[in-house]
Design a protein around this motif. Structure first.
Motif, mmCIF file in Angstrom:
data_model
loop_
_atom_site.group_PDB
_atom_site.id
_atom_site.type_symbol
_atom_site.label_atom_id
_atom_site.label_comp_id
_atom_site.label_asym_id
_atom_site.label_seq_id
_atom_site.Cartn_x
_atom_site.Cartn_y
_atom_site.Cartn_z
ATOM 1 N N PHE A 79 34.005 43.049 53.530
ATOM 2 C CA PHE A 79 33.506 42.877 52.169
ATOM 3 C C PHE A 79 32.662 44.068 51.747
ATOM 4 C CE2 PHE A 79 32.694 40.123 48.582
ATOM 5 C CZ PHE A 79 31.502 40.584 48.085
ATOM 6 N N VAL A 80 31.723 44.450 52.600
ATOM 7 C CA VAL A 80 30.843 45.560 52.219
ATOM 8 C C VAL A 80 31.640 46.855 52.080
ATOM 9 C CG1 VAL A 80 28.748 46.851 52.775
ATOM 10 C CG2 VAL A 80 28.905 44.453 53.376
ATOM 11 N N ASP A 81 32.574 47.074 53.031
ATOM 12 C CA ASP A 81 33.438 48.255 52.926
ATOM 13 C C ASP A 81 34.128 48.292 51.569
ATOM 14 O OD1 ASP A 81 34.763 48.645 56.335
ATOM 15 O OD2 ASP A 81 33.006 49.499 55.337
ATOM 16 N N ALA A 82 34.716 47.153 51.187
ATOM 17 C CA ALA A 82 35.482 47.113 49.947
ATOM 18 C C ALA A 82 34.600 47.393 48.740
ATOM 19 C CB ALA A 82 36.186 45.770 49.811
ATOM 20 N N VAL A 83 33.483 46.684 48.626
ATOM 21 C CA VAL A 83 32.681 46.877 47.412
ATOM 22 C C VAL A 83 32.040 48.261 47.381
ATOM 23 C CG1 VAL A 83 32.240 44.448 46.919
ATOM 24 C CG2 VAL A 83 30.636 45.711 48.357
ATOM 25 N N VAL A 84 31.765 48.826 48.545
ATOM 26 C CA VAL A 84 31.128 50.142 48.546
ATOM 27 C C VAL A 84 32.151 51.253 48.312
ATOM 28 C CG1 VAL A 84 30.007 51.827 50.070
ATOM 29 C CG2 VAL A 84 29.109 49.521 49.924
ATOM 30 N N PHE A 85 33.313 51.171 48.987
ATOM 31 C CA PHE A 85 34.242 52.300 48.946
ATOM 32 C C PHE A 85 35.323 52.182 47.878
ATOM 33 C CE2 PHE A 85 32.325 54.463 52.272
ATOM 34 C CZ PHE A 85 32.082 53.610 53.336
ATOM 35 N N LEU A 86 35.675 50.948 47.505
ATOM 36 C CA LEU A 86 36.753 50.807 46.533
ATOM 37 C C LEU A 86 36.236 50.719 45.119
ATOM 38 C CD1 LEU A 86 39.048 48.212 48.320
ATOM 39 C CD2 LEU A 86 39.114 50.710 48.420
ATOM 40 N N SER A 87 34.938 50.720 44.963
ATOM 41 C CA SER A 87 34.376 50.470 43.649
ATOM 42 C C SER A 87 34.778 51.543 42.651
ATOM 43 C CB SER A 87 32.859 50.410 43.745
ATOM 44 O OG SER A 87 32.305 50.329 42.472
ATOM 45 N N ASP A 88 35.109 51.082 41.444
ATOM 46 C CA ASP A 88 35.381 52.014 40.352
ATOM 47 C C ASP A 88 34.114 52.406 39.633
ATOM 48 O OD1 ASP A 88 38.485 50.413 39.507
ATOM 49 O OD2 ASP A 88 38.100 52.305 40.553
ATOM 50 N N SER A 89 33.018 51.840 40.069
ATOM 51 C CA SER A 89 31.773 52.120 39.373
ATOM 52 C C SER A 89 31.305 53.533 39.694
ATOM 53 C CB SER A 89 30.714 51.098 39.804
ATOM 54 O OG SER A 89 29.519 51.342 39.153
ATOM 55 N N LYS A 90 30.921 54.266 38.672
ATOM 56 C CA LYS A 90 30.462 55.632 38.930
ATOM 57 C C LYS A 90 29.107 55.643 39.590
ATOM 58 C CE LYS A 90 32.820 57.356 34.852
ATOM 59 N NZ LYS A 90 32.773 56.091 34.099
ATOM 60 N N THR A 91 28.341 54.627 39.294
ATOM 61 C CA THR A 91 27.034 54.567 39.943
ATOM 62 C C THR A 91 26.818 53.195 40.538
ATOM 63 O OG1 THR A 91 26.030 53.913 37.864
ATOM 64 C CG2 THR A 91 25.869 56.229 38.448
ATOM 65 N N ILE A 92 26.108 53.194 41.645
ATOM 66 C CA ILE A 92 25.623 51.930 42.198
ATOM 67 C C ILE A 92 24.145 51.885 41.866
ATOM 68 C CG2 ILE A 92 25.181 50.629 44.293
ATOM 69 C CD1 ILE A 92 27.647 51.834 45.518
#
Lengths: 299, 166
Positions: A79-92
């Protein structure tokens, strides 16, 4: 008169009960709403609600992840891998990781932190359990101009060279272990714009080398483990443990302090305490907690 | 700092005028900035907010301004935890409105930069979503499911990490 806001906001049509008005809200407001849900539900729900919502779910700017919400270490890491690496968000905007249930491999944690730094994270919180405290944070973390809030619990901090965190305003360090005596001083001396500090660590050394933090507004400290000079600019101060009252010459004058909160005071001579109060010339409120009781007095 | 007895006038998109005290106006960062820029004598145009929503926002700002004033009066002592809880209960009741108005409140709170109202109103919507299935959520908010069954199946299989059950 000019309409002051050439606003990107949609002005909603008056009465159309059948229409899907929630999806007309702009992305950042829907993300803000989703941030009030546990992230697991926020992502799982938005991904299949509709195409618009799926795009939102794949670009969450706030990652607030508690590993107790996951049954297995494997599913947590996925889950963390996906939300961190696959995110389309330019900023976290915020990355908060609470890992008290599992031992997470150290290289994974470093990868995630580095990814968050790459995404210009502004608010970073890491909280681990006792048995995972070999987590050693990447050096990149200490040379970062976007981070504004840093809260760490049960990690190692090794800052052997200069630190540069010009945007950092809030720093909470709980049960953090400093790998070298200079680490604590190096870190604080690299955060000259700090406004709020919570420092609850043991084996703290080198605090006398911390330069006075000129922008500091509030601090929560464990006396006498910390030399107070660096923090003497504050308006509000809280001691989280019983305070063995020192001689008044052992503490600096707090010229801006209006609010002092103590756990309890220990002294052989009540006059010592009264003399120390001279160090707080602008004091307006003094709060002393004894277990659950509250004593309150205005200076 | 202007005294709290001074009032200002804001104008909604429907042309209606609303009066608010300076202290209430300070709840909104946007209004505060506009007053700093243009002064108090002008009427403040807020053409992104209709009258129905404006009335609610006025009510919120007044309530929160009064609460802050009460806190300042006794040096922060008497309000205590009970006072904050009461305010939260008031906020919860205040936001029990039909969805359309709630979304307008979110938009207005965002535009007027009233952070506490933005957070409360978004939380209220989140509470409607929490614990519900996607079907239930679509029903509440009239969201159209524009996935074909094949598209949804593909999305689920590509994103297994998101759908792992407890």
């Amino acid at each position: 008169m000019a309409n002051s806001s050439a606003s990107k906001l949609a002005k909603l049509a008056p009465t159309q009960e059948e229409s899907d008005r929630i999806s007309n809200l702009p992305d950042h407001l829907l993300h803000h709403t989703l941030s009030f849900l546990p992230i697991k539900q926020a992502v799982a729900t938005s991904l299949i609600l509709s195409k618009r919502w799926a795009l939102l779910g794949l670009a969450m700017p706030i990652l607030d992840i508690i590993n107790s919400a996951f049954p297995l270490l494997v599913s947590f890491i996925q889950f963390v891998d996906a939300v961190v690496f696959l995110s389309d968000s330019k900023t976290i905007n915020m990355f908060r990781l609470k890992c008290q249930k599992f031992i997470v491999p150290r290289f994974k944690i470093n990868l995630w932190i580095n990814a968050a730094i790459n995404s210009k994270v502004q608010h970073l919180e890491l909280c681990f359990a006792n048995f995972n405290n070999d987590v050693d944070l990447p050096t990149r973390l200490f040379h970062n101009s976007t981070i504004m809030v840093l809260k760490l619990s049960r990690v190692f901090l090794n800052a052997q060279s200069t630190v540069n965190l010009p945007s950092l305003k809030v720093m909470h360090l709980e049960k953090v272990q400093f790998k070298s005596p200079e680490s604590a001083a190096n870190i604080f001396n690299g955060c000259s714009h700090l406004e709020e500090v919570v420092l609850k660590c043991e084996h703290l050394s080198g605090t006398s080398k911390i330069r006075r933090l000129e922008h500091l507004v509030s601090a929560e400290l464990r006396p006498p483990h910390v030399r107070l000079t660096a923090f003497s600019n504050v308006r509000s101060l809280r001691f989280v443990e019983d305070w063995w009252v020192p001689h008044k010459n052992a503490i600096p004058t707090f010229y801006n302090l209006t609010h002092l909160e103590l756990s309890w005071i220990i002294t052989h001579d009540a006059n010592h305490f009264v003399e120390c109060l001279e160090r707080f010339p602008k004091l307006e409120a003094l709060v002393i907690h004894k277990e659950k009781e509250d004593g309150r007095r205005n200076a | 700092m202007a005294s709290s007895s001074k009032t200002i006038t804001v104008v909604s998109s429907d042309g209606d005028e609303f009066e608010m005290t300076m202290k209430a106006a300070e709840q909104s960062k946007l209004i505060t900035h506009m007053l700093d820029e243009f002064g108090v004598s002008d009427k403040v145009p807020l053409y992104n907010v209709n009258s129905e929503t404006m009335a609610k926002v006025m009510e919120y700002c007044k309530k929160h301004a009064d609460h802050e004033a009460a806190k300042e009066e006794d040096g922060g002592a008497a309000i205590g935890a009970g006072g904050e809880e009461e305010l939260k209960k008031w906020d919860d009741e205040f936001l029990k409105v039909e969805n359309g108005l709630l979304f307008n409140i979110i938009l207005a709170a965002n535009y007027l930069e009233i952070k506490s109202l933005l957070d409360s109103s978004c939380q209220a919507v989140a509470d409607m979503i929490k614990g519900k299935t996607p079907e239930q959520i679509r029903e509440i908010f009239n969201i159209k499911n524009d996935f074909t069954p094949e598209e949804e199946a593909k999305l689920r299989s590509e994103n297994e990490w998101a759908f792992q059950e407890d």
